[in-house]
Write a protein that holds these residues in place. Structure first.
Motif, PDB file in Angstrom:
ATOM      1  N   ALA A  20       0.859  -1.190   0.000  1.00 56.19           N
ATOM      2  CA  ALA A  20       0.000   0.000   0.000  1.00 56.19           C
ATOM      3  C   ALA A  20       0.889   1.233   0.000  1.00 56.19           C
ATOM      4  O   ALA A  20       1.914   1.275   0.684  1.00 56.19           O
ATOM      5  CB  ALA A  20      -0.909   0.008   1.227  1.00 56.19           C
ATOM      6  N   ARG A  21       0.487   2.230  -0.769  1.00 57.94           N
ATOM      7  CA  ARG A  21       1.185   3.501  -0.815  1.00 57.94           C
ATOM      8  C   ARG A  21       0.168   4.615  -0.624  1.00 57.94           C
ATOM      9  O   ARG A  21      -0.912   4.578  -1.218  1.00 57.94           O
ATOM     10  CB  ARG A  21       1.896   3.698  -2.164  1.00 57.94           C
ATOM     11  CG  ARG A  21       2.920   2.615  -2.501  1.00 57.94           C
ATOM     12  CD  ARG A  21       4.180   2.751  -1.672  1.00 57.94           C
ATOM     13  NE  ARG A  21       5.134   1.701  -1.942  1.00 57.94           N
ATOM     14  CZ  ARG A  21       6.026   1.748  -2.937  1.00 57.94           C
ATOM     15  NH1 ARG A  21       6.064   2.785  -3.760  1.00 57.94           N
ATOM     16  NH2 ARG A  21       6.884   0.761  -3.118  1.00 57.94           N
ATOM     17  N   ARG A  22       0.489   5.580   0.206  1.00 56.52           N
ATOM     18  CA  ARG A  22      -0.387   6.736   0.393  1.00 56.52           C
ATOM     19  C   ARG A  22      -0.015   7.779  -0.650  1.00 56.52           C
ATOM     20  O   ARG A  22       0.813   8.645  -0.433  1.00 56.52           O
ATOM     21  CB  ARG A  22      -0.248   7.269   1.815  1.00 56.52           C
ATOM     22  CG  ARG A  22      -1.203   8.397   2.137  1.00 56.52           C
ATOM     23  CD  ARG A  22      -1.299   8.586   3.636  1.00 56.52           C
ATOM     24  NE  ARG A  22      -2.084   7.523   4.230  1.00 56.52           N
ATOM     25  CZ  ARG A  22      -2.113   7.266   5.539  1.00 56.52           C
ATOM     26  NH1 ARG A  22      -1.388   7.979   6.373  1.00 56.52           N
ATOM     27  NH2 ARG A  22      -2.855   6.290   6.016  1.00 56.52           N
ATOM     28  N   THR A  23      -0.617   7.649  -1.828  1.00 54.88           N
ATOM     29  CA  THR A  23      -0.272   8.502  -2.961  1.00 54.88           C
ATOM     30  C   THR A  23      -1.539   9.013  -3.630  1.00 54.88           C
ATOM     31  O   THR A  23      -2.463   8.241  -3.883  1.00 54.88           O
ATOM     32  CB  THR A  23       0.547   7.708  -4.007  1.00 54.88           C
ATOM     33  OG1 THR A  23       1.688   7.135  -3.372  1.00 54.88           O
ATOM     34  CG2 THR A  23       0.995   8.607  -5.136  1.00 54.88           C
ATOM     35  N   ALA A  24      -1.577  10.302  -3.904  1.00 54.96           N
ATOM     36  CA  ALA A  24      -2.685  10.861  -4.675  1.00 54.96           C
ATOM     37  C   ALA A  24      -2.461  10.520  -6.137  1.00 54.96           C
ATOM     38  O   ALA A  24      -1.472  10.928  -6.738  1.00 54.96           O
ATOM     39  CB  ALA A  24      -2.756  12.371  -4.480  1.00 54.96           C
ATOM     40  N   ALA A  25      -3.362   9.749  -6.717  1.00 54.73           N
ATOM     41  CA  ALA A  25      -3.178   9.291  -8.099  1.00 54.73           C
ATOM     42  C   ALA A  25      -3.650  10.309  -9.112  1.00 54.73           C
ATOM     43  O   ALA A  25      -3.212  10.309 -10.258  1.00 54.73           O
ATOM     44  CB  ALA A  25      -3.910   7.978  -8.310  1.00 54.73           C
TER      45      ALA A  25
ATOM     46  N   SER B 199     -11.302  -1.489   2.086  1.00 60.37           N
ATOM     47  CA  SER B 199     -11.197  -0.658   0.885  1.00 60.37           C
ATOM     48  C   SER B 199     -11.793  -1.338  -0.341  1.00 60.37           C
ATOM     49  O   SER B 199     -11.923  -0.703  -1.388  1.00 60.37           O
ATOM     50  CB  SER B 199      -9.730  -0.307   0.607  1.00 60.37           C
ATOM     51  OG  SER B 199      -9.228   0.543   1.617  1.00 60.37           O
ATOM     52  N   ALA B 200     -12.158  -2.604  -0.226  1.00 61.53           N
ATOM     53  CA  ALA B 200     -12.895  -3.260  -1.301  1.00 61.53           C
ATOM     54  C   ALA B 200     -14.343  -2.802  -1.339  1.00 61.53           C
ATOM     55  O   ALA B 200     -15.044  -3.026  -2.326  1.00 61.53           O
ATOM     56  CB  ALA B 200     -12.842  -4.778  -1.116  1.00 61.53           C
ATOM     57  N   PHE B 201     -14.786  -2.138  -0.259  1.00 58.10           N
ATOM     58  CA  PHE B 201     -16.176  -1.708  -0.146  1.00 58.10           C
ATOM     59  C   PHE B 201     -16.328  -0.189  -0.125  1.00 58.10           C
ATOM     60  O   PHE B 201     -17.364   0.334  -0.512  1.00 58.10           O
ATOM     61  CB  PHE B 201     -16.806  -2.271   1.136  1.00 58.10           C
ATOM     62  CG  PHE B 201     -16.791  -3.766   1.198  1.00 58.10           C
ATOM     63  CD1 PHE B 201     -17.812  -4.503   0.632  1.00 58.10           C
ATOM     64  CD2 PHE B 201     -15.756  -4.443   1.832  1.00 58.10           C
ATOM     65  CE1 PHE B 201     -17.804  -5.885   0.693  1.00 58.10           C
ATOM     66  CE2 PHE B 201     -15.737  -5.827   1.901  1.00 58.10           C
ATOM     67  CZ  PHE B 201     -16.759  -6.549   1.326  1.00 58.10           C
TER      68      PHE B 201
ATOM     69  N   ASP C 284      -7.019   1.095  -3.159  1.00 53.47           N
ATOM     70  CA  ASP C 284      -8.458   0.843  -3.123  1.00 53.47           C
ATOM     71  C   ASP C 284      -8.906   0.056  -4.351  1.00 53.47           C
ATOM     72  O   ASP C 284      -9.689  -0.884  -4.247  1.00 53.47           O
ATOM     73  CB  ASP C 284      -9.225   2.162  -3.042  1.00 53.47           C
ATOM     74  CG  ASP C 284      -8.984   2.908  -1.734  1.00 53.47           C
ATOM     75  OD1 ASP C 284      -8.459   2.297  -0.789  1.00 53.47           O
ATOM     76  OD2 ASP C 284      -9.321   4.102  -1.666  1.00 53.47           O
ATOM     77  N   ALA C 285      -8.410   0.445  -5.515  1.00 51.10           N
ATOM     78  CA  ALA C 285      -8.769  -0.265  -6.745  1.00 51.10           C
ATOM     79  C   ALA C 285      -8.294  -1.708  -6.700  1.00 51.10           C
ATOM     80  O   ALA C 285      -8.999  -2.627  -7.127  1.00 51.10           O
ATOM     81  CB  ALA C 285      -8.179   0.455  -7.954  1.00 51.10           C
ATOM     82  N   SER C 286      -7.103  -1.924  -6.166  1.00 48.58           N
ATOM     83  CA  SER C 286      -6.557  -3.284  -6.115  1.00 48.58           C
ATOM     84  C   SER C 286      -7.378  -4.173  -5.199  1.00 48.58           C
ATOM     85  O   SER C 286      -7.615  -5.351  -5.498  1.00 48.58           O
ATOM     86  CB  SER C 286      -5.089  -3.262  -5.669  1.00 48.58           C
ATOM     87  OG  SER C 286      -4.955  -3.016  -4.272  1.00 48.58           O
ATOM     88  N   LYS C 287      -7.835  -3.640  -4.084  1.00 44.29           N
ATOM     89  CA  LYS C 287      -8.605  -4.464  -3.149  1.00 44.29           C
ATOM     90  C   LYS C 287     -10.021  -4.720  -3.669  1.00 44.29           C
ATOM     91  O   LYS C 287     -10.617  -5.764  -3.397  1.00 44.29           O
ATOM     92  CB  LYS C 287      -8.620  -3.816  -1.771  1.00 44.29           C
ATOM     93  CG  LYS C 287      -7.252  -3.821  -1.089  1.00 44.29           C
ATOM     94  CD  LYS C 287      -6.681  -5.237  -0.988  1.00 44.29           C
ATOM     95  CE  LYS C 287      -5.348  -5.282  -0.258  1.00 44.29           C
ATOM     96  NZ  LYS C 287      -4.831  -6.661  -0.095  1.00 44.29           N
TER      97      LYS C 287
ATOM     98  N   PRO D 116      -9.854  -7.050   6.256  1.00 50.83           N
ATOM     99  CA  PRO D 116      -9.520  -6.363   7.505  1.00 50.83           C
ATOM    100  C   PRO D 116      -9.774  -4.863   7.397  1.00 50.83           C
ATOM    101  O   PRO D 116      -9.678  -4.263   6.325  1.00 50.83           O
ATOM    102  CB  PRO D 116      -8.016  -6.637   7.675  1.00 50.83           C
ATOM    103  CG  PRO D 116      -7.692  -7.745   6.722  1.00 50.83           C
ATOM    104  CD  PRO D 116      -8.660  -7.586   5.593  1.00 50.83           C
ATOM    105  N   GLY D 117     -10.076  -4.278   8.544  1.00 43.80           N
ATOM    106  CA  GLY D 117     -10.138  -2.825   8.648  1.00 43.80           C
ATOM    107  C   GLY D 117      -8.774  -2.294   9.035  1.00 43.80           C
ATOM    108  O   GLY D 117      -7.731  -2.833   8.628  1.00 43.80           O
TER     109      GLY D 117
END
Length: 203
Positions: A39-44, A96-98, A109-112, A138-139
């Motif tokens: 996971a990366r905290r990046t604005a896409a 993040s899948a939901f 998020d897209a990957s999950k 998981p949360g």
């Protein structure tokens, strides 16, 4: 049996599954868990070209590990389980899948979301062969990955107070217990499900 490998390498994944399936004459692979993730905290979505290039690199890496890696494990495990008519495969998705993350993590998020659909589609395809496919979502968990994303104690405390009804972060062992149940005979009629373990985040 835990195996460390490059989950984006198809040959390495197949070799690991084969090794697990033949590690002794008395054992065979009955459960496989696809738990590698990044996971990366990046604005896409950005107007800065340099940031856009970095975001694209993050997207490629995240999809390679989280989606391709899960697909390869599903494929390799199914190849040894389906001919026997039994087996359990468990994926690791995320809340993040939901729902989208509260900070910019579009690639994650897209990957999950993709892992969720891989799980459900594989369950439909492999069910007739006696192989169950489920996932755990998981949360916010107390893990090194969460710390690596830059979440300090104060930020985590605010998140817990505002978003998690149980009032605490989850532990790795609590996710492992869900995986163990999904892999057990007690879940023999459960397939195609994502079990959310999030302390009530999505409630």
């Amino acid at each position: 049996m835990a195996v460390e490998l490059d989950v984006t390498d198809a040959a390495a994944v197949r070799a690991a599954v084969t090794a697990a399936d033949t590690c002794s004459a008395a054992r065979r692979l009955t459960t496989a868990v696809a738990c590698a993730g990044v996971a990366r905290r990046t604005a896409a979505l950005t107007l800065d070209a340099r940031d856009a290039d970095a975001a694209l690199a993050d997207l490629d890496l995240t999809l390679a590990v989280n989606v391709r890696g899960t697909f390869l494990l599903l494929q390799a495990a199914a190849a040894v389980m389906a001919p026997r008519g039994e087996g359990s495969i468990v994926t690791v998705a995320s809340t993040s899948a939901f729902t989208a993350s509260s900070t910019p993590m579009l690639a994650y998020d897209a990957s999950k979301g993709a892992v969720k659909m891989l799980t459900q589609a594989a369950a439909r395809e492999l069910g007739p062969h006696g192989v169950r496919v489920n996932g755990v979502a998981p949360g916010t968990m107390d893990t090194p990955l969460m710390r690596a994303l830059g979440a300090d104690d104060a930020a985590l405390s605010r998140m817990v107070q505002s978003r998690i009804p149980l009032g605490r972060l989850g532990g790795v062992s609590e996710v492992a217990e869900v995986v163990a149940w999904l892999s057990s005979p007690q879940a023999s009629y459960v397939t195609g499900q994502l079990v959310v373990a999030d302390g009530g985040w999505l409630a």
